[in-house]
Design a protein around this motif. Structure first.
Motif, PDB file in Angstrom:
ATOM      1  N   HIS A 133       0.831  -1.201   0.000  1.00  0.00           N
ATOM      2  CA  HIS A 133       0.000   0.000   0.000  1.00  0.00           C
ATOM      3  C   HIS A 133       0.871   1.259   0.000  1.00  0.00           C
ATOM      4  O   HIS A 133       0.566   2.240  -0.681  1.00  0.00           O
ATOM      5  CB  HIS A 133      -0.925   0.011   1.222  1.00  0.00           C
ATOM      6  CG  HIS A 133      -2.141  -0.843   1.060  1.00  0.00           C
ATOM      7  ND1 HIS A 133      -3.053  -0.652   0.044  1.00  0.00           N
ATOM      8  CD2 HIS A 133      -2.612  -1.894   1.782  1.00  0.00           C
ATOM      9  CE1 HIS A 133      -4.022  -1.543   0.155  1.00  0.00           C
ATOM     10  NE2 HIS A 133      -3.770  -2.303   1.201  1.00  0.00           N
ATOM     11  N   LEU A 134       1.963   1.238   0.778  1.00  0.00           N
ATOM     12  CA  LEU A 134       2.847   2.390   0.803  1.00  0.00           C
ATOM     13  C   LEU A 134       3.446   2.648  -0.575  1.00  0.00           C
ATOM     14  O   LEU A 134       3.482   3.781  -1.051  1.00  0.00           O
ATOM     15  CB  LEU A 134       3.964   2.166   1.829  1.00  0.00           C
ATOM     16  CG  LEU A 134       3.564   2.270   3.302  1.00  0.00           C
ATOM     17  CD1 LEU A 134       4.729   1.830   4.186  1.00  0.00           C
ATOM     18  CD2 LEU A 134       3.145   3.686   3.632  1.00  0.00           C
ATOM     19  N   ARG A 178      10.328  15.853  -1.822  1.00  0.00           N
ATOM     20  CA  ARG A 178      11.211  15.639  -0.660  1.00  0.00           C
ATOM     21  C   ARG A 178      10.610  14.603   0.288  1.00  0.00           C
ATOM     22  O   ARG A 178      11.312  13.714   0.782  1.00  0.00           O
ATOM     23  CB  ARG A 178      11.430  16.958   0.075  1.00  0.00           C
ATOM     24  CG  ARG A 178      12.298  17.962  -0.644  1.00  0.00           C
ATOM     25  CD  ARG A 178      12.720  19.086   0.294  1.00  0.00           C
ATOM     26  NE  ARG A 178      11.575  19.781   0.844  1.00  0.00           N
ATOM     27  CZ  ARG A 178      11.021  20.854   0.288  1.00  0.00           C
ATOM     28  NH1 ARG A 178      11.494  21.328  -0.840  1.00  0.00           N
ATOM     29  NH2 ARG A 178       9.981  21.446   0.879  1.00  0.00           N
ATOM     30  N   ALA A 179       9.307  14.726   0.544  1.00  0.00           N
ATOM     31  CA  ALA A 179       8.662  13.796   1.463  1.00  0.00           C
ATOM     32  C   ALA A 179       8.666  12.380   0.897  1.00  0.00           C
ATOM     33  O   ALA A 179       8.826  11.406   1.636  1.00  0.00           O
ATOM     34  CB  ALA A 179       7.230  14.249   1.748  1.00  0.00           C
ATOM     35  N   ARG A 186      12.466   5.769   5.069  1.00  0.00           N
ATOM     36  CA  ARG A 186      11.863   5.321   6.323  1.00  0.00           C
ATOM     37  C   ARG A 186      11.221   3.944   6.182  1.00  0.00           C
ATOM     38  O   ARG A 186      11.296   3.118   7.098  1.00  0.00           O
ATOM     39  CB  ARG A 186      10.807   6.339   6.791  1.00  0.00           C
ATOM     40  CG  ARG A 186      11.375   7.688   7.177  1.00  0.00           C
ATOM     41  CD  ARG A 186      12.355   7.570   8.347  1.00  0.00           C
ATOM     42  NE  ARG A 186      12.837   8.877   8.774  1.00  0.00           N
ATOM     43  CZ  ARG A 186      13.899   9.481   8.282  1.00  0.00           C
ATOM     44  NH1 ARG A 186      14.611   8.882   7.336  1.00  0.00           N
ATOM     45  NH2 ARG A 186      14.267  10.674   8.731  1.00  0.00           N
ATOM     46  N   VAL A 187      10.578   3.692   5.049  1.00  0.00           N
ATOM     47  CA  VAL A 187       9.957   2.380   4.834  1.00  0.00           C
ATOM     48  C   VAL A 187      11.029   1.293   4.809  1.00  0.00           C
ATOM     49  O   VAL A 187      10.852   0.211   5.377  1.00  0.00           O
ATOM     50  CB  VAL A 187       9.136   2.373   3.531  1.00  0.00           C
ATOM     51  CG1 VAL A 187       8.688   0.955   3.186  1.00  0.00           C
ATOM     52  CG2 VAL A 187       7.909   3.276   3.669  1.00  0.00           C
ATOM     53  N   ALA A 188      12.155   1.574   4.167  1.00  0.00           N
ATOM     54  CA  ALA A 188      13.244   0.598   4.127  1.00  0.00           C
ATOM     55  C   ALA A 188      13.769   0.313   5.535  1.00  0.00           C
ATOM     56  O   ALA A 188      14.008  -0.850   5.909  1.00  0.00           O
ATOM     57  CB  ALA A 188      14.372   1.112   3.228  1.00  0.00           C
ATOM     58  N   THR A 293       6.450   7.663   8.875  1.00  0.00           N
ATOM     59  CA  THR A 293       5.798   7.364   7.591  1.00  0.00           C
ATOM     60  C   THR A 293       4.398   7.957   7.549  1.00  0.00           C
ATOM     61  O   THR A 293       3.972   8.475   6.507  1.00  0.00           O
ATOM     62  CB  THR A 293       5.728   5.845   7.341  1.00  0.00           C
ATOM     63  OG1 THR A 293       5.026   5.204   8.410  1.00  0.00           O
ATOM     64  CG2 THR A 293       7.106   5.247   7.206  1.00  0.00           C
ATOM     65  N   GLU A 294       3.668   7.900   8.659  1.00  0.00           N
ATOM     66  CA  GLU A 294       2.327   8.491   8.687  1.00  0.00           C
ATOM     67  C   GLU A 294       2.401  10.004   8.469  1.00  0.00           C
ATOM     68  O   GLU A 294       1.617  10.577   7.707  1.00  0.00           O
ATOM     69  CB  GLU A 294       1.632   8.186  10.020  1.00  0.00           C
ATOM     70  CG  GLU A 294       1.272   6.733  10.232  1.00  0.00           C
ATOM     71  CD  GLU A 294       0.191   6.258   9.287  1.00  0.00           C
ATOM     72  OE1 GLU A 294      -0.686   7.059   8.935  1.00  0.00           O
ATOM     73  OE2 GLU A 294       0.237   5.086   8.873  1.00  0.00           O
ATOM     74  N   LEU A 295       3.349  10.655   9.150  1.00  0.00           N
ATOM     75  CA  LEU A 295       3.485  12.102   8.995  1.00  0.00           C
ATOM     76  C   LEU A 295       3.908  12.470   7.575  1.00  0.00           C
ATOM     77  O   LEU A 295       3.432  13.457   7.006  1.00  0.00           O
ATOM     78  CB  LEU A 295       4.512  12.639  10.001  1.00  0.00           C
ATOM     79  CG  LEU A 295       4.107  12.548  11.480  1.00  0.00           C
ATOM     80  CD1 LEU A 295       5.273  12.987  12.368  1.00  0.00           C
ATOM     81  CD2 LEU A 295       2.875  13.406  11.765  1.00  0.00           C
TER      82      LEU A 295
END
Length: 486
Positions: A133-134, A178-179, A186-188, A293-295
């Motif tokens: 999903h990400l 950038r995000a 961050r996911v990695a 990741t949420e932010l």
């Protein structure tokens, strides 16, 4: 519209690009829960109807159309196997209005693999874990940004508006880029952290508790309150102390992220109670990645939403997809024009809107009224700049003697009495050479008076200039209104 139900072959379904990576068991489930339908030439579904089915074409030809000003405009025609349409957003559930966003018809006998919206939604939610999903979010987010950036060439045609609008688009686009890059990182790290935790000597129950804490953490991030700088600083100190007391390394670095996400010491106590002591540092680190990741996804959503609003404003301003003559809301036109001109207005000029939004919609040529607003705002900005560059532009709407009034008031230098009678003459301008053609007010007068049977009034003293556009609430001859404007 329903078609003729036919046998479903898993091998045939698996040859479609959408399903080619599925296992035989998954293909079997698709065939058992879905169906194959054959449609004769004609409509399959209509825009605006409840979206009940997801369609994947096996063979044939489909035509997609979109309703514009009462007309169905063809937006796509293809015979490519595997193309899909219909209830594509069913997995979002009640978060979006589940209706068909276009109309689909077939021009020859055509077979589709068909899933009900409910089945499609349940399969999406079951078969795709969080990481997928990400990645899908990143993919579709980048596609949206590419489409937004692709609008820039068209926006350049708006002349003097392009610089300000491009600047407005670049800010959220750059923030989203950038995000997105940070989110990938961050996911990695989160995957690596999870791998380390899962390979450790921890009981299944401890890992299950950790997953539950992660879910509750994500829910809490979505409801994070807005704190003042002082409140945030105080909470960061408290959270840092808690992390240090529990042996969490780099607590000072984690605390700002937790506080931004609305997580406090009470939440940390719940985390500590839910996991074993030896797993706590790793768990907090993993949950930190979850929060980040949420932010970051919130930031991407905010940025792409901003881009979408700017593109919508450009479309509203240019009226590219609208009928030339229609019943229009002047406030929508004013909002889009002010947004398009925000770069030119600048930060030193305060814009005040005093709108009476109870006013009725009126028959008009919206694109041409936008040109009137642009000319009047441009003159007001020039007047304020001539008076020192700081001032106020007030835009009002009101009802006066069965006419809709739009007034533009500025605190600029004003219009001297000796030239007030000439300002609507063609080629008359008080601007320096190269900065004005002298046609803006002449064109505005022709649009308001000749095309809309309205009038323009001017009152001016230094520091208080008011241009009023008065428009009739009804067409001069109702029989001349095009059907789509009635």
């Amino acid at each position: 519209m329903s078609g003729q139900v036919m046998p479903c072959c898993p091998q045939e379904i698996g040859s479609l690009f959408l399903f080619e990576k599925l296992t035989p068991e998954q293909l079997g489930r698709l065939c058992s829960t879905g169906r194959v339908e054959r449609f004769e030439p004609g409509p399959v579904y209509t825009e605006g109807e409840p979206a009940t089915c997801f369609y994947v074409m096996i063979e044939g030809t489909v035509v997609l159309s979109h309703r514009v000003a009462g007309d169905d405009v063809e937006v796509g025609r293809t015979s490519q196997r595997g193309v899909y349409s219909g209830a594509m957003q069913a997995y979002l559930g009640d978060r979006v209005r589940q209706v068909y966003i276009n109309s689909m018809r077939v021009t020859e006998p055509t077979r589709f693999f068909v899933l009900s919206a409910e089945t499609f939604a349940s399969i999406m939610q079951e078969w795709f874990p969080m990481a997928v999903h990400l990645l899908e979010g990143l993919f579709f987010g980048s596609k949206s940004m590419q489409r937004a950036v692709g609008q820039r060439e068209r926006l350049l045609a708006l002349g003097s508006l392009s610089a300000g609008l491009t600047h407005e688009l670049n800010n959220p686009a750059a923030a989203a880029v950038r995000a997105t890059a940070t989110l990938r990182e961050r996911v990695a790290k989160m995957r690596h952290k999870l791998s380390v935790i899962s390979s450790g000597p921890y009981p299944r129950e401890a890992l299950a508790n950790l997953i539950e804490v992660q879910e509750r953490t994500a829910e809490r991030v979505a409801k994070a309150p807005t704190l003042s700088p002082l409140e945030a600083s105080d909470r960061e100190d408290v959270v840092t102390d808690w992390l240090d007391d529990h042996g969490i390394p780099d607590g000072w670095r984690l605390a700002p992220t937790f506080v931004q996400a609305g997580l406090d010491v009470d939440w940390l106590d719940q985390v500590a109670a839910a996991v074993d002591e030896e797993i706590l540092p790793g768990a907090v680190g993993w949950l930190n990645y979850t929060v980040e990741t949420e932010l970051l996804m919130d930031e991407i959503e905010d940025s792409t939403t901003r881009i979408s609003h700017l593109v919508d404003a450009a479309k509203q301003y240019s009226q590219l997809d609208r009928a030339p003559y229609q019943v229009a809301d002047v406030h929508e036109l004013l909002d889009s024009t002010l947004l398009m001109l925000s770069g030119k207005i600048g930060e030193r000029i305060k814009v005040v809107k005093e709108f009476d939004r109870t006013l009725p919609r009126i028959p008009a040529y919206p694109a041409e009224l936008n040109q009137v607003w642009t000319n009047l705002i441009d003159n007001a900005v020039s007047a304020v700049n001539s008076a020192g560059g700081e001032g106020t532009l007030t835009v009002r709407t009101a009802l006066k003697n069965d006419q809709l009034v739009v007034e533009f008031q500025d605190t600029g230098t004003g219009v001297p009495p000796e030239i007030r009678g000439r300002i609507f003459d063609p080629f008359f301008t008080t601007k320096p050479v190269g900065e004005g053609t002298g046609l803006g007010l002449d064109i505005s007068w022709r649009i308001v008076v000749n095309k809309h049977h309205g009038s323009i009034e001017v009152e001016s003293v230094p520091g208080d200039t008011r241009f009023r556009v008065l428009l009739p609430l009804t067409a001069a001859d109702p029989d001349t209104i095009p059907e789509e404007a009635a």
